[in-house]
Design a protein around this motif. Structure first.
Motif, PDB file in Angstrom:
ATOM      1  N   ALA A 236      -1.515  11.285   0.684  1.00 11.27           N
ATOM      2  CA  ALA A 236      -2.303  11.475   1.903  1.00 11.27           C
ATOM      3  C   ALA A 236      -3.782  11.641   1.581  1.00 11.27           C
ATOM      4  O   ALA A 236      -4.166  12.368   0.665  1.00 11.27           O
ATOM      5  N   LYS A 237      -4.589  10.948   2.352  1.00 12.55           N
ATOM      6  CA  LYS A 237      -6.019  11.210   2.315  1.00 12.55           C
ATOM      7  C   LYS A 237      -6.298  12.560   2.977  1.00 12.55           C
ATOM      8  O   LYS A 237      -5.393  13.197   3.544  1.00 12.55           O
ATOM      9  N   ASN A 245      -0.137   5.047  -3.989  1.00 11.72           N
ATOM     10  CA  ASN A 245      -0.047   5.832  -5.222  1.00 11.72           C
ATOM     11  C   ASN A 245       0.514   4.945  -6.337  1.00 11.72           C
ATOM     12  O   ASN A 245       1.713   4.974  -6.635  1.00 11.72           O
ATOM     13  N   PRO A 246      -0.338   4.124  -6.960  1.00  8.99           N
ATOM     14  CA  PRO A 246       0.156   3.190  -7.994  1.00  8.99           C
ATOM     15  C   PRO A 246       0.703   3.898  -9.226  1.00  8.99           C
ATOM     16  O   PRO A 246       1.573   3.345  -9.918  1.00  8.99           O
TER      17      PRO A 246
END
Length: 349
Positions: A236-237, A245-246
């Motif tokens: 979440a920003k 989310n790599p």
């Protein structure tokens, strides 16, 4: 291979000759009961015959691998489980999709905890069958087939869902027959499963979906994974909107790549699992009789919820009106009359 049994002996002979088996051919399974050189029997008859055959064989000291669905009712499942417990023999129910690599990997990744708590599952058991599919003598009737696509097609995905998430707390469902006028039974059902921890799952069982796309999608707190394979992770920003989310995706991919591959897949995988349990004396199989019963309990709950139009709580008690085969038959809707004549006896399967 010791023996092939078919009430139509010519079919058994054709099978024997096709695979060049050096084995006996019989018409009655009861001839097996006193054959000392038989360890394991695979039951591939129509479902209404499973309980009697399996119980007799188990009581005679034979291990049993029985096709899905395990039986026609929970009462029959309990009869089979009792025979297995008394004899100490293996009762395994076919669920070959657990032994397919994508599903095997999915289960292991869920168990790893990397995706986080599963909050939603989407299971699409999509198949397509034409009208003539139900011209076979036992298909399309509650008495002989025991149900429609929920029981005979969705069963595989329901088995995998229970393997991965466990039994739900309650079930709501609807069903219909939209496209098969020569069938009493449903050709689509949609069920919503509620779990004690608040998680939800939805499963569609169908024989009306062109393309037959089938998938299992699990939404975790941290990532989404699925079969066919896809992974997507989010964080979440500051404002709550998603950001990919790599790093977690890479971690999940690496975990998947490290899972030991199956030696055998599909039916071969399950047969190997059962044979190994016999050979090493462990009698521990991946899919046992209780697993088979759990699937039928979920299917029974889907039918009850669809018919009564009320949520159904699990587990189902023995005094539940749908616990017995007679109870289901008394309540089951006949969507259409099965009018086309059955096939000739020589063509029946």
């Amino acid at each position: 291979m010791v023996a092939l049994i078919n009430r139509h002996e010519d079919k058994a002979i054709l099978l024997r000759d096709k695979f060049q088996f050096d084995c006996k051919v019989m018409q009655d399974y009861k001839e097996l009961l006193h054959e000392e050189d038989i360890d394991l029997v695979s039951i591939c008859t129509p479902p209404q015959m499973h309980a009697e055959i399996a119980s007799d064989l188990l009581s005679a000291g034979k291990h049993v691998l029985v096709e899905k669905p395990m039986a026609m009712s929970l009462e029959e499942c309990d009869q089979m489980l009792a025979a297995a417990a008394e004899s100490g023999c293996i009762l395994s129910v076919v669920g070959q999709n657990r032994f397919h690599e994508p599903n095997w990997n999915l289960k292991h990744i869920l168990d790893s905890g990397l995706p986080g708590k599963i909050v939603h599952a989407q299971v699409d058991s999509y198949h397509w069958r034409g009208e003539s599919y139900y011209d076979l003598w036992w298909r399309g009737t509650w008495e002989q087939e025991g149900g429609g696509c929920t029981l005979n097609h969705g069963v595989h995905h329901m088995d995998m869902l229970l393997w991965m998430m466990g039994m739900p707390q309650s079930v709501q469902a609807v069903m219909s027959n939209t496209s098969h006028p020569n069938s009493e039974v449903e050709d689509i059902s949609i069920a919503i499963l509620s779990y004690a921890d608040g998680s939800l799952a939805q499963i569609t069982s169908s024989v009306i979906h062109h393309g037959e796309e089938r998938q299992m999608v699990f939404q975790g707190e941290h990532a989404r994974i699925s079969s066919p394979w896809k992974v997507y992770a989010s964080t979440a920003k500051d404002n709550g909107f998603p950001e990919r989310n790599p790093a977690l995706e890479t971690e999940i991919e690496a975990y998947r790549d490290g899972i030991e591959p199956l030696l055998y897949s599909g039916f071969e995988g399950q047969v190997d699992n059962v044979l190994t349990a016999i050979e090493n004396g462990s009698h521990q199989v991946l899919i046992d009789g209780q697993d088979g019963r759990n699937v039928l309990e979920l299917i029974t709950a889907v039918y009850e919820a669809s018919i009564t139009k009320q949520p159904v709580s699990l587990p189902l008690a023995k005094d539940n009106p749908f616990y017995t085969r007679e109870g289901l038959l008394a309540h089951a809707p006949r969507f259409n009359a099965k009018t086309r004549p059955a096939l000739k006896a020589s063509e029946q399967q």
